[in-house]
Design a protein around this motif. Structure first.
Motif, short mmCIF file in Angstrom:
data_model
loop_
_atom_site.label_atom_id
_atom_site.label_comp_id
_atom_site.label_asym_id
_atom_site.label_seq_id
_atom_site.Cartn_x
_atom_site.Cartn_y
_atom_site.Cartn_z
N GLN A 73 0.76 -1.06 -0.02
CA GLN A 73 0.05 0.01 -0.10
C GLN A 73 0.89 1.14 0.14
O GLN A 73 0.31 2.27 -0.49
CB GLN A 73 -1.03 -0.07 1.28
CG GLN A 73 -2.14 -0.96 1.26
CD GLN A 73 -3.07 -0.82 0.04
OE1 GLN A 73 -3.21 0.19 -0.39
NE2 GLN A 73 -3.43 -2.01 -0.51
N ALA A 74 2.15 1.32 0.40
CA ALA A 74 3.09 2.53 0.58
C ALA A 74 3.81 2.55 -0.91
O ALA A 74 4.53 3.50 -0.96
CB ALA A 74 4.01 2.16 1.39
N ALA A 75 3.54 1.64 -1.80
CA ALA A 75 4.26 1.74 -2.99
C ALA A 75 3.63 2.46 -4.13
O ALA A 75 2.40 2.83 -3.86
CB ALA A 75 4.38 0.14 -3.63
N PRO A 76 4.43 3.03 -4.97
CA PRO A 76 3.84 3.90 -6.00
C PRO A 76 2.62 3.11 -6.78
O PRO A 76 2.62 1.88 -6.64
CB PRO A 76 5.12 4.19 -6.93
CG PRO A 76 6.18 3.18 -6.63
CD PRO A 76 5.82 2.78 -5.13
N VAL A 77 1.91 3.73 -7.70
CA VAL A 77 0.91 3.23 -8.41
C VAL A 77 1.21 3.50 -10.08
O VAL A 77 1.61 4.21 -10.22
CB VAL A 77 -0.50 3.59 -8.00
CG1 VAL A 77 -0.83 3.46 -6.57
CG2 VAL A 77 -0.43 5.37 -8.24
N LEU A 78 0.11 2.56 -10.51
CA LEU A 78 0.41 2.84 -12.14
C LEU A 78 -1.31 2.27 -12.53
O LEU A 78 -1.76 1.83 -11.98
CB LEU A 78 1.62 1.67 -12.76
CG LEU A 78 1.59 0.09 -12.50
CD1 LEU A 78 0.48 -0.56 -13.24
CD2 LEU A 78 2.77 -0.51 -12.90
N ALA A 79 -1.26 2.74 -13.90
CA ALA A 79 -2.42 2.26 -14.32
C ALA A 79 -2.33 1.06 -15.36
O ALA A 79 -1.27 1.30 -16.22
CB ALA A 79 -3.25 3.54 -15.11
N GLU A 80 -2.95 0.15 -15.49
CA GLU A 80 -3.06 -1.06 -16.30
C GLU A 80 -4.30 -0.93 -16.97
O GLU A 80 -5.29 -0.86 -16.53
CB GLU A 80 -2.70 -2.26 -15.68
CG GLU A 80 -2.61 -3.45 -16.44
CD GLU A 80 -2.14 -4.90 -15.76
OE1 GLU A 80 -1.60 -5.59 -16.28
OE2 GLU A 80 -2.14 -4.90 -14.41
N VAL A 81 -4.10 -1.05 -18.40
CA VAL A 81 -5.01 -0.93 -19.33
C VAL A 81 -5.63 -2.19 -19.97
O VAL A 81 -4.56 -3.00 -20.43
CB VAL A 81 -4.90 0.17 -20.33
CG1 VAL A 81 -6.09 0.57 -21.54
CG2 VAL A 81 -4.55 1.60 -19.78
N TYR A 82 -6.64 -2.77 -19.86
CA TYR A 82 -7.22 -3.86 -20.47
C TYR A 82 -8.21 -3.58 -21.86
O TYR A 82 -9.08 -2.66 -21.75
CB TYR A 82 -8.20 -4.74 -19.82
CG TYR A 82 -7.27 -5.17 -18.53
CD1 TYR A 82 -6.51 -6.52 -18.74
CD2 TYR A 82 -6.84 -4.58 -17.54
CE1 TYR A 82 -5.79 -7.05 -17.64
CE2 TYR A 82 -5.91 -5.10 -16.55
CZ TYR A 82 -5.68 -6.30 -16.54
OH TYR A 82 -4.72 -6.84 -15.51
N GLU A 83 -8.21 -4.18 -22.88
CA GLU A 83 -9.12 -4.17 -24.11
C GLU A 83 -10.39 -5.03 -23.65
O GLU A 83 -10.38 -5.64 -22.47
CB GLU A 83 -8.61 -4.72 -25.16
CG GLU A 83 -7.48 -3.96 -25.90
CD GLU A 83 -6.98 -4.54 -27.08
OE1 GLU A 83 -7.94 -4.83 -28.09
OE2 GLU A 83 -5.81 -4.84 -27.35
N LEU A 84 -11.56 -4.86 -24.16
CA LEU A 84 -12.80 -5.48 -23.86
C LEU A 84 -12.66 -6.72 -23.74
O LEU A 84 -13.61 -7.50 -23.12
CB LEU A 84 -14.16 -4.82 -24.59
CG LEU A 84 -14.48 -3.46 -24.39
CD1 LEU A 84 -15.38 -2.99 -25.28
CD2 LEU A 84 -14.55 -2.93 -22.94
#
Length: 240
Positions: A194-205
């Motif tokens: 929970q203290a780690a940095p975040v990223l956005a992961e993108v999925y196709e439909l």
């Protein structure tokens, strides 16, 4: 010798007319009070029949349904229904009775709110139903094409608390964006992760991974948060 007809007294004539009128009135009353056969048409107004109640939609879990949110996607109404606590829900798509989907994410502990429903139209339309749970958020994806809607069948989980839809590839189809902590050396949900940095992961439909962004310190650093907007040029290959 001429004879004259005997004249009827006026009092007797009046009595005879009155008797005729009374008799006619009695006959009319008898006809009016006679029971009508089934199916007879009457001029009396009738109450309209009660509208049928869709039994499946009337109950959510063990209690009555309430409407949490509603949207229109390509002219098709989408309604999110839930019980009083938001711990059980279903989605109704199209005019009643429509197509209904009982949500699986509530069985995983997700709680539905008035902001749980997010839909985007396109060559393939999509609705993402989101609910917060312990350690993050769950999302359930519904897709519609050619008037037929389907449940993707696999829930998404974001341990950084953000799930959204956006056409990242600009191909006319929305994509699913999951924000998570980048913590390959720690277990998701632990204080270290929970203290780690975040990223956005993108999925196709269809569930294929399109890519991931670089890490940031907080989900709010992404444009449009909590309904994040990304460009495909921001994505790179996700680390394993």
């Amino acid at each position: 010798m001429r004879t004259w007809r005997k004249r009827i007294p006026r009092s007797a004539l009046f009595t005879a007319v009155l008797a005729t009128v009374v008799t006619a009135a009695a006959l009319v009353a008898v006809v009016a009070l006679r029971p009508k056969p089934d199916g007879a048409v009457t001029m009396a107004p009738r109450e309209p029949p009660a509208a049928p109640v869709n039994g499946s939609s009337a109950t959510c879990g063990n209690g009555p349904c309430r409407q949490l949110a509603a949207m229109t996607v390509g002219g098709t109404p989408v309604v999110l229904l839930a019980d009083a606590s938001g711990g059980w829900g279903r989605v109704q798509i199209g005019p009643e009775p429509g197509t209904e989907f009982e949500l699986a994410i509530t069985g995983m502990g997700a709680k539905l709110t008035t902001t749980s429903l997010r839909c985007i139209d396109g060559s393939t339309a999509a609705c993402l139903i989101r609910g917060d749970a312990a350690g993050g958020s769950y999302g359930e994806l519904l897709t519609g094409s050619g008037g037929v809607w389907r449940d993707f069948g696999r829930p998404y989980f974001a341990d950084a608390g953000s799930l959204s839809l956006y056409d990242v590839s600009q191909d006319g189809r929305p994509d699913v964006i999951v924000v998570r902590h980048e913590c390959p050396q720690a277990m998701s949900g632990t204080p270290r992760c929970q203290a780690a940095p975040v990223l956005a992961e993108v999925y196709e439909l269809n569930g294929a991974v399109m890519g991931c962004t670089s890490t940031v310190t907080a989900p709010s650093n992404f444009r449009g948060w909590p309904d994040i907007e990304l460009r495909k040029s921001q994505l790179r290959r996700c680390s394993s």
